[in-house]
Motif scaffolding. Sequence first.
Motif, PDB file in Angstrom:
ATOM      1  N   SER A  59     -67.861  -3.940  -5.020  1.00 36.36           N
ATOM      2  CA  SER A  59     -68.496  -3.062  -4.938  1.00 36.36           C
ATOM      3  C   SER A  59     -69.032  -3.265  -6.126  1.00 36.36           C
ATOM      4  CB  SER A  59     -68.106  -2.285  -5.152  1.00 36.36           C
ATOM      5  OG  SER A  59     -66.428  -1.335  -5.570  1.00 36.36           O
ATOM      6  N   TYR A  60     -69.873  -2.555  -6.887  1.00 39.72           N
ATOM      7  CA  TYR A  60     -69.968  -2.526  -8.107  1.00 39.72           C
ATOM      8  C   TYR A  60     -68.969  -1.439  -9.459  1.00 39.72           C
ATOM      9  CZ  TYR A  60     -73.019  -1.010 -12.619  1.00 39.72           C
ATOM     10  OH  TYR A  60     -73.958  -0.527 -13.530  1.00 39.72           O
ATOM     11  N   GLU A  61     -67.988  -0.718  -8.718  1.00 41.77           N
ATOM     12  CA  GLU A  61     -67.243  -0.166  -9.299  1.00 41.77           C
ATOM     13  C   GLU A  61     -66.666  -1.387  -9.783  1.00 41.77           C
ATOM     14  OE1 GLU A  61     -68.304   1.305  -6.170  1.00 41.77           O
ATOM     15  OE2 GLU A  61     -70.095   2.845  -7.637  1.00 41.77           O
ATOM     16  N   GLN A  62     -66.003  -2.175  -8.749  1.00 43.24           N
ATOM     17  CA  GLN A  62     -64.940  -2.791  -9.381  1.00 43.24           C
ATOM     18  C   GLN A  62     -65.390  -4.269 -10.290  1.00 43.24           C
ATOM     19  OE1 GLN A  62     -64.461  -4.527  -4.439  1.00 43.24           O
ATOM     20  NE2 GLN A  62     -62.718  -2.938  -4.867  1.00 43.24           N
ATOM     21  N   GLN A  63     -67.188  -4.071  -9.843  1.00 47.52           N
ATOM     22  CA  GLN A  63     -67.474  -5.598 -10.854  1.00 47.52           C
ATOM     23  C   GLN A  63     -67.266  -4.851 -12.462  1.00 47.52           C
ATOM     24  OE1 GLN A  63     -71.673  -6.284  -9.749  1.00 47.52           O
ATOM     25  NE2 GLN A  63     -71.278  -6.998  -7.916  1.00 47.52           N
ATOM     26  N   GLN A  64     -67.921  -3.326 -12.139  1.00 48.32           N
ATOM     27  CA  GLN A  64     -67.588  -2.558 -13.841  1.00 48.32           C
ATOM     28  C   GLN A  64     -66.004  -3.200 -14.365  1.00 48.32           C
ATOM     29  OE1 GLN A  64     -70.654  -3.225 -14.371  1.00 48.32           O
ATOM     30  NE2 GLN A  64     -70.749  -1.200 -15.364  1.00 48.32           N
ATOM     31  N   GLN A  65     -65.453  -2.343 -13.319  1.00 55.74           N
ATOM     32  CA  GLN A  65     -64.062  -2.776 -13.775  1.00 55.74           C
ATOM     33  C   GLN A  65     -63.156  -4.027 -14.287  1.00 55.74           C
ATOM     34  OE1 GLN A  65     -62.092   0.113 -14.605  1.00 55.74           O
ATOM     35  NE2 GLN A  65     -60.332  -1.215 -15.088  1.00 55.74           N
ATOM     36  N   LEU A  66     -63.683  -4.718 -13.733  1.00 57.54           N
ATOM     37  CA  LEU A  66     -63.501  -6.249 -13.800  1.00 57.54           C
ATOM     38  C   LEU A  66     -64.107  -6.538 -15.068  1.00 57.54           C
ATOM     39  CD1 LEU A  66     -63.663  -8.109 -10.117  1.00 57.54           C
ATOM     40  CD2 LEU A  66     -61.626  -7.199 -11.515  1.00 57.54           C
ATOM     41  N   ARG A  67     -65.653  -6.060 -15.298  1.00 57.75           N
ATOM     42  CA  ARG A  67     -65.622  -6.459 -17.009  1.00 57.75           C
ATOM     43  C   ARG A  67     -65.237  -6.111 -18.136  1.00 57.75           C
ATOM     44  NH1 ARG A  67     -71.153  -6.439 -13.836  1.00 57.75           N
ATOM     45  NH2 ARG A  67     -71.818  -7.841 -13.272  1.00 57.75           N
ATOM     46  N   ILE A  68     -65.430  -4.788 -17.627  1.00 62.24           N
ATOM     47  CA  ILE A  68     -64.050  -3.979 -19.103  1.00 62.24           C
ATOM     48  C   ILE A  68     -62.794  -4.988 -18.952  1.00 62.24           C
ATOM     49  CG2 ILE A  68     -62.551  -1.574 -18.911  1.00 62.24           C
ATOM     50  CD1 ILE A  68     -65.309   0.133 -17.832  1.00 62.24           C
ATOM     51  N   GLU A  69     -62.309  -5.362 -18.011  1.00 60.62           N
ATOM     52  CA  GLU A  69     -60.637  -5.677 -18.104  1.00 60.62           C
ATOM     53  C   GLU A  69     -60.995  -7.555 -18.984  1.00 60.62           C
ATOM     54  OE1 GLU A  69     -57.340  -7.947 -15.304  1.00 60.62           O
ATOM     55  OE2 GLU A  69     -58.718  -6.390 -14.435  1.00 60.62           O
ATOM     56  N   ASN A  70     -62.229  -7.990 -18.348  1.00 59.69           N
ATOM     57  CA  ASN A  70     -62.048  -9.174 -19.460  1.00 59.69           C
ATOM     58  C   ASN A  70     -62.559  -8.864 -20.652  1.00 59.69           C
ATOM     59  OD1 ASN A  70     -61.311 -10.813 -16.863  1.00 59.69           O
ATOM     60  ND2 ASN A  70     -64.187 -10.951 -16.161  1.00 59.69           N
TER      61      ASN A  70
END
Length: 90
Positions: A59-70
């Motif tokens: 999902s878009y939210e998961q992608q955003q969360q992964l980008r933040i974590e990265n």
Amino acid sequence: KFWFQNRRTQMKTQQERHENVILRQENEKLRAENGFLKDAMRSPVCNNCGGAVIPGEVSYEQQQQLRIENAKLKDELDRICALANRFIGG
């Protein structure tokens, strides 16, 4: 050297050691969180229905969360490398 220069050097070294301990703790916390997320990704479950998730659907939210974590992990790596260079480089 004057006594205050030695004291300042000692305080700086002590502060760097304390910062190093904090960074190591934060790094361990991030590693544990990363391991937890990797385990969760091995058997993903839908938050809405509890069913299995089709691999590849993020999902878009998961992608955003992964980008933040990265970004956090890259920043952490940069800080640790800079700190290591300070100790190794002098």
